[in-house]
Design an enzyme around this catalytic site. Structure first.
Site, short mmCIF file in Angstrom:
data_model
loop_
_atom_site.label_atom_id
_atom_site.label_comp_id
_atom_site.label_asym_id
_atom_site.label_seq_id
_atom_site.Cartn_x
_atom_site.Cartn_y
_atom_site.Cartn_z
N ARG A 172 -7.54 -55.85 -44.87
CA ARG A 172 -8.86 -55.64 -45.47
C ARG A 172 -8.91 -56.51 -46.72
O ARG A 172 -7.90 -56.95 -47.23
CB ARG A 172 -9.07 -54.17 -45.83
CG ARG A 172 -8.09 -53.64 -46.85
CD ARG A 172 -8.32 -52.16 -47.13
NE ARG A 172 -7.39 -51.66 -48.13
CZ ARG A 172 -7.58 -51.77 -49.44
NH1 ARG A 172 -8.67 -52.36 -49.89
NH2 ARG A 172 -6.70 -51.30 -50.30
N ARG A 176 -16.58 -55.63 -53.69
CA ARG A 176 -17.32 -54.64 -54.47
C ARG A 176 -18.75 -55.12 -54.71
O ARG A 176 -18.94 -56.25 -55.13
CB ARG A 176 -16.65 -54.44 -55.83
CG ARG A 176 -15.29 -53.82 -55.77
CD ARG A 176 -14.79 -53.60 -57.19
NE ARG A 176 -13.39 -53.23 -57.17
CZ ARG A 176 -12.53 -53.50 -58.14
NH1 ARG A 176 -12.95 -54.14 -59.22
NH2 ARG A 176 -11.29 -53.12 -58.05
N ARG A 249 9.59 -65.09 -48.90
CA ARG A 249 8.97 -66.20 -49.61
C ARG A 249 9.52 -66.18 -51.03
O ARG A 249 9.77 -65.10 -51.60
CB ARG A 249 7.45 -66.07 -49.64
CG ARG A 249 6.78 -66.45 -48.34
CD ARG A 249 6.88 -67.90 -47.99
NE ARG A 249 5.98 -68.72 -48.84
CZ ARG A 249 6.06 -70.05 -48.89
NH1 ARG A 249 6.98 -70.71 -48.22
NH2 ARG A 249 5.21 -70.72 -49.65
N ARG A 280 -1.25 -70.13 -59.46
CA ARG A 280 -1.88 -69.57 -60.65
C ARG A 280 -1.17 -70.01 -61.92
O ARG A 280 -0.02 -70.47 -61.86
CB ARG A 280 -1.93 -68.04 -60.58
CG ARG A 280 -0.59 -67.35 -60.43
CD ARG A 280 -0.80 -65.85 -60.28
NE ARG A 280 0.46 -65.13 -60.16
CZ ARG A 280 0.58 -63.80 -60.14
NH1 ARG A 280 -0.51 -63.06 -60.23
NH2 ARG A 280 1.75 -63.21 -60.03
N GLU A 300 2.92 -71.10 -61.43
CA GLU A 300 3.65 -70.40 -60.37
C GLU A 300 3.50 -71.16 -59.05
O GLU A 300 2.39 -71.32 -58.55
CB GLU A 300 3.10 -68.98 -60.24
CG GLU A 300 3.96 -68.04 -59.43
CD GLU A 300 3.46 -66.61 -59.54
OE1 GLU A 300 3.01 -66.08 -58.50
OE2 GLU A 300 3.50 -66.03 -60.64
N TYR A 349 7.56 -54.90 -49.85
CA TYR A 349 6.92 -55.25 -51.10
C TYR A 349 6.55 -53.96 -51.82
O TYR A 349 5.86 -53.10 -51.26
CB TYR A 349 5.67 -56.10 -50.88
CG TYR A 349 5.01 -56.45 -52.19
CD1 TYR A 349 5.53 -57.47 -52.98
CD2 TYR A 349 3.94 -55.73 -52.67
CE1 TYR A 349 4.98 -57.78 -54.21
CE2 TYR A 349 3.37 -56.02 -53.90
CZ TYR A 349 3.90 -57.05 -54.66
OH TYR A 349 3.35 -57.33 -55.88
N ASP A 351 4.97 -52.34 -55.50
CA ASP A 351 4.48 -52.39 -56.87
C ASP A 351 5.43 -51.55 -57.72
O ASP A 351 6.20 -50.73 -57.21
CB ASP A 351 3.06 -51.83 -56.96
CG ASP A 351 2.02 -52.79 -56.39
OD1 ASP A 351 2.21 -54.01 -56.53
OD2 ASP A 351 1.03 -52.31 -55.80
#
Length: 369
Positions: A172, A176, A249, A280, A300, A349, A351
């Site tokens: 997804r 917004r 990666r 970025r 990066e 992964y 957070d």
């Protein structure tokens, strides 16, 4: 009787939280880390008052009030809100995709106008069953957003054409229809005042830590020190790559100090063109609202992971690697004296709040059940 109750391999968030919780319960821990510093990838280097995120930007965000209160018990968090900006061929766009972005793209001012354009573009493509990432993204947001803000960035990030990447990578896309540049939807968000080292130091206070120690260089010796092992490194390395290498990666960082007060006016600016080699630029002082006369920026660069010479950042959770990990996980479940935890040991992964949550669940299983 052994010297320690727990040997903890890795001083990142998982290892530090486990060590802290074990110490609270009267257990004696030794934490070792092969790097020359504590904190794993959340480590910050202080450059004349600017806390530089050495391993990429780390922005704490969570909806879990218990975890938010937990980290704030060690260090105060500031009110930083992540509102990145994207650059495409010299034009600026707000992220995540919101009404500000749609105005920049199409000069529309109402949600209805923006929804109409997106729906029109998606309908014209007639994609019924997306076969790859490109088709999946196009079927969600249409051509304009995809071409300018997704395609190049994604291809740089993964090192492959979007048509060669599986559709599931983009399940997804956050869209917004409000004028809201806050990247995260989470209730709590911020950066530790004074950097992440303060959080790690708080967690590891009073705990013996040895740096520059590679567990695998003297595994038998380290194993002899403690009754139990907490391992936060690569699970395939622990089992000597018995079923093959798990793939990642990696990233390369170029840090640069500039003798100006403000380089880009924002902590995070993404570069979405394929032709720009970095994804970025981070300007670290903006994470803590710095007023120094100098600044530090980091470019990066995503890159292929080539084994031990590269840092593993993002697990490639495709079908092949998931199958290999399943074999290692089965072995891990048979090692009753070893706890495997964190991003590398669980090959997923995470957070930061998820790492802490995973560790606290393991703490509860280990000590409280």
């Amino acid at each position: 009787m052994k010297q320690y109750d727990f040997l903890i391999v890795g001083s990142g968030l998982y290892g530090a939280v486990f060590a802290h919780e074990a110490k609270k319960r009267g257990k004696k821990c030794l934490v070792i880390d092969k790097r020359a510093h504590k904190g794993g990838n959340v480590y910050c280097e202080n450059v004349d008052g600017i806390n530089v995120h050495k391993y990429g930007a780390h922005i704490f965000h969570t909806n879990d009030s218990a975890i938010w209160n937990y980290v704030n018990s060690f260090v105060e968090f500031n009110r930083y809100t992540n509102s990145p900006v994207a650059v495409y061929k010299g034009d600026l766009y707000n992220l995540p995709f919101n009404m500000n972005t749609f105005y920049q793209l199409w000069k529309v001012k109402t949600p209805a106008e923006a929804q109409h354009i997106i729906q029109e573009q998606v309908s014209s493509l007639n994609i019924k069953a997306p076969a790859n990432l490109e088709e999946q993204a196009l079927s969600l947001v249409g051509t304009d957003i995809y071409e300018r803000l997704i395609k190049g960035y994604t291809e740089k990030q993964w090192g492959r054409k979007a048509t060669e990447l599986p559709a599931f990578i983009i399940k997804r896309l956050p869209v917004r229809f409000t004028y809201d540049n806050n990247y995260f939807n989470d209730k709590y968000q911020g950066i530790p005042v004074g950097g992440y080292n303060k959080l790690i130091d708080g967690l590891l206070e009073g705990i013996e830590v040895k740096l520059g120690c590679d567990y695998f260089e003297d595994k038998a010796y380290f194993d002899s020190l403690a009754d139990k092992l907490v391992f936060t490194g690569k699970i395939d390395e622990f089992f000597d790559y018995r079923f093959g290498f798990l793939e990642y990666r990696s990233l390369r960082f170029e840090h640069e100090r500039l003798e100006i007060a403000n380089f880009q006016g924002n902590a995070v600016v993404n570069y979405t063109e394929r032709e720009v080699p970095y994804t970025r630029i981070i300007e670290h002082k903006h994470f803590e609202f710095g007023t120094q006369k100098h600044t530090v920026i980091t470019r990066e660069f995503p890159k292929e992971w080539k084994g031990q010479s590269d840092e593993p950042y993002y697990p490639i959770n495709d079908e092949k690697n998931t199958k290999i990990f399943g074999q290692y996980k089965q072995l891990a479940e048979e090692c009753h004296q070893v706890i495997f935890g964190g991003r590398l040991a669980e090959y997923r992964y995470y957070d930061m709040h998820q790492v802490i949550g995973s560790c606290l669940k393991e703490v509860s299983r280990t000590f409280d059940l």
